[in-house]
Design an enzyme around this catalytic site. Structure first.
Site, PDB file in Angstrom:
ATOM      1  N   GLU B 102       0.837  -1.210   0.000  1.00  6.72           N
ATOM      2  CA  GLU B 102       0.000   0.000   0.000  1.00  6.72           C
ATOM      3  C   GLU B 102       0.871   1.259   0.000  1.00  6.72           C
ATOM      4  O   GLU B 102       1.887   1.320   0.698  1.00  6.72           O
ATOM      5  CB  GLU B 102      -0.884   0.001   1.252  1.00  6.72           C
ATOM      6  N   LYS B 179      -9.384   2.507  -2.206  1.00  8.64           N
ATOM      7  CA  LYS B 179      -9.597   1.955  -0.865  1.00  8.64           C
ATOM      8  C   LYS B 179     -11.027   2.261  -0.421  1.00  8.64           C
ATOM      9  O   LYS B 179     -11.426   3.416  -0.350  1.00  8.64           O
ATOM     10  CB  LYS B 179      -8.590   2.590   0.093  1.00  8.64           C
ATOM     11  N   CYS B 264      -5.724  -2.567   2.100  1.00  6.54           N
ATOM     12  CA  CYS B 264      -5.469  -2.511   3.549  1.00  6.54           C
ATOM     13  C   CYS B 264      -6.704  -2.756   4.424  1.00  6.54           C
ATOM     14  O   CYS B 264      -7.152  -3.879   4.557  1.00  6.54           O
ATOM     15  CB  CYS B 264      -4.804  -1.189   3.901  1.00  6.54           C
TER      16      CYS B 264
END
Lengths: 488, 488
Positions: B102, B179, B264
């Site tokens: 990430e 994300k 994540c």
């Protein structure tokens, strides 16, 4: 400060909980009763506004004491006695909520696909003998009892359900919840034409499949051995005993906390855990009956992940031992024993064409045996030289037609239930599992304050964007849904 | 026959995969480059209609080579060089799809809550320097490159996103994904008034809290020590850098299979994995940056559970090492070091009232330091006897007002990124993790046929009842939703 939270922060592995100091009398009673007794505690941080909300749960795993061909009433009575003894010990250990394994009043006979006598184990979830038995336990010990049974719903056309009844510590039936997801896996289901995993092509032998039989064409005078491996594929037919639950995701407010029951296969469905959690469950029990070859590598992952993802405690319960049934049945991938099945033989003299055929289960062949593999000489004279190969893989009865035959190993047990019941906490910590082979009682002391504390730390509900998913799922289930795939 | 499937059937623990025989030149290059190189293979059953769909993925975990206070362009260049060297080795190992960690082009500076220089690492997802760099890598090695960056979206008011760009093996930008879930945890977020975890009441000392300060009233001439423990609570404010992704759950059809990227914190949300899977993802990458105290006990569970629940492969990637920032900042529970913080002191002579105050982060106090705890004598003369106690928990600067002060340990690092990147398969099997401390490349050979094979065995999509959940979730998000709680 939550020691378990700190511990999860420190150790990459599953942090184990503090052992409970259980009363000697309980330990003695357990050893007299020949079952394992373990106890662990999960702690939470001290709060200003709430005192610790400590509750002790009891997870019961056990084998069926009597053979499956014993009269039904005797089997049920023996199970009642067995569980009664375990609950006595649970009471000594201060257990507030006890949960038994899936369909705990019966052998897990669904693999047989037979109706009688197995459906005779079904009973009312409101006033059946097992419910009355559990009400007595609840009253005697002021204990909440979660009792998963096969339910006979006489108010709705006598249908069967896979149900868990929640009985309050007062002895009142608080309500029931039903298994929301029904497996279409292996022994739970019906037959489907298997896939060929391996066919060692050898000179002069060719294979043709027509969805009913495998046909081997062999050049005359060939003497080579051939080998064929077959794996039955899981069925996509309905479960033959009960259907998906129609009661949604109820949560039960007990004297000791809010609980829910996610029965067995629902464990594999994160949305099932989620809806119980959204409805406020602080403890979700997962009474199960599952076997090694099927699920053992998933067992430590799924309930533990559910505790993490939903900021709640989860209690995974699985029965132990092996249950033998009077009649043979065959399996999908869930079957015990080597997979894939291997059928092999040396070709008999003068063989021209060999045929390998299968019947669906429940369709007895001429020998009165269910699903089988027949290997017969379709052309040429009957041969005395039956098929050879690893004996345990084969029977060699003769069909009435007189051809030598090789069969799958039909079997009389579902496989080995591996126990390993455990409790997982919202912070990712967990207890060790109970034995893989022995009856057992796992006592876990939970401070339910940990749920909201971890919720406030991780905030998965807050960050879950459920509105977006409600819309995306509503789209995704439409028949004309087009998955969002980006192509170059 | 899928050896991994058989193995999961046999072993309760996580079954490990067959080691790949990687070329010696690659192993030498990795050891010269001082990074770990591991390779494993996941197998599937042979099929009649499909040949094995074998793809090799490469997971890259690394520390930031240069200190965070080095000029931005130098840091980016050093990361480009580092990753370029790792990708060279990936190419030697026949990797088809490579994924980086990430925000791989920068230190994970979001914990500082400072904007400059960190936002200067943001770049265009269409034609930024890193994308061009990745396009060259893709073309050179005919490799799909998944490049998670901090995106500067100039077409929409220059907003920032946490984005992953997927570059085709042809070098074309296939698209981007963002994300979907943003943490509100510890260092990722802003300040909130802490809760008191412990206050050891001692004779003559009382505590009052007004939401801004803790006031201690002390009887004159008292000499006892007092002790106060404080734990900052996680914030519920917005992330200060980027918002939740607005691109839904796209899946990318690459030359080597259908892939998706769950960035994540989305790892904690089962529905996020599910929607990628419903859209057809066969491999879901989870590029992450997470630290031990925060998540290490969850790490082995979540991505593995997602592979099981969605019949797909998951690739969990986490960076390694510790990143130090020029300015101090404070933390929530995600912080490194002991939690809770402890402030303690012996009362100075003649103390009457003591005050313990906190400022929100980003509001420097008179010493130009951010969030701090001041402990000052509000009444009476300044004292030379500053607070005492466990030194590493305290600073004792004097405020301009001249009172002795004790501060939280503000720190200059986010904590220890523990690496441990791994690949999990739909049958519950997984690879070992890469090192917790070293840079590394994990090569995994996947037969994508395993996804549909396990799907046909377990059938979670078939038994998922998504229509019911779409409706239940739509109800649950309504402001007036009443959870289904059954009471006696």
């Amino acid at each position: 400060m939550s020691s378990s939270w700190l511990r999860t922060g420190r150790s990459p592995g599953p942090p184990l909980q503090r052992k409970l100091d259980l009363p000697g009398a309980a330990l003695e009673a357990a050893s007299r009763g020949d079952f394992e007794l373990q106890g662990y505690a999960f702690e939470a941080a001290a709060e200003q506004q709430r005192r610790p909300r400590t509750v002790r749960v009891g997870l019961v795993q056990n084998r069926t004491p009597l053979p499956a061909d014993t009269p039904v009433v005797k089997q049920v009575a023996a199970l009642h006695r067995r569980v009664e003894a375990v609950v006595e010990v649970a009471a000594m250990c201060g257990v507030n909520i006890v949960c038994f394994q899936e369909a705990w009043t019966m052998p897990f006979a669904f693999c047989t696909r037979e109706k009688l006598p197995w459906t005779e184990f079904a009973e009312s979830a409101e006033d059946g003998p097992t419910i009355k038995f559990c009400q007595e336990l609840a009253r005697k010990h002021s204990m909440v009892v979660v009792s998963p049974i096969l339910e006979r719903d006489s108010a709705h056309g006598d249908v069967l359900w896979n149900t868990a009844v929640v009985i309050s510590s007062s002895g009142a039936v608080l309500g029931k919840t039903r298994k929301n997801h029904i497996p279409r896996v292996g022994d739970f289901n019906e037959f489907k034409w298997p896939e060929i995993l391996e066919f060692r092509v050898i000179p002069g032998v060719s294979l043709r499949e027509d969805g009913r039989c495998f046909h081997f064409s062999v050049k005359p005078k060939k003497r080579e051995a051939w080998r064929l491996s077959i794996r039955p594929r899981p069925s996509v037919f309905q479960s033959t005993y009960y259907m998906e639950g129609n009661l949604g995701h109820p949560v039960f407010q007990t004297q000791f906390g809010r609980i829910a029951v996610n029965i067995c296969y629902g464990r594999h469905h994160p949305l099932n855990w989620l809806m119980f959690s959204i409805n406020g469950a602080e403890i979700i029990f997962n009474p199960s009956a599952t076997i090694g070859a099927l699920s053992e590598s998933l067992w430590p992952i799924e309930a533990r992940n559910a505790a993490i993802a939903n900021h709640c405690f989860t209690c995974a319960i699985n029965r132990v031992g092996q249950e033998h049934f009077p009649n043979e049945f065959t399996s999908g991938d869930g079957k015990k024993g080597p997979t894939p099945q291997t059928v092999s033989a040396h070709l008999p003299p003068a063989a021209l064409v060999w045929t390998l055929g299968l019947w669906p289960p429940g369709t007895p062949d001429e020998n009165g045996v269910g699903t089988g593999v027949e290997m017969g000489q379709a052309v040429g004279a009957p041969s005395d030289r039956g098929p050879a190969g690893p004996g345990r893989h084969m029977h060699t009865p003769r069909t009435p037609s007189g051809w030598p035959a090789a069969r799958f190993t039909a079997h009389r047990d579902f496989g080995y239930f591996y126990g390993s019941s455990y409790v997982a906490a919202p912070d990712g910590s967990r207890t060790p599992g109970l034995s893989r082979t022995r009856d057992g009682l796992l006592v876990a002391e939970l401070d339910l304050n940990l749920c909201r504390q971890v919720n406030d730390i991780w905030g998965f509900k807050m960050t879950g964007r459920y509105e977006m998913y409600a819309q995306e799922l509503a789209e995704a289930v439409k028949p004309d849904y087009t998955p969002r795939i980006v192509k170059e």
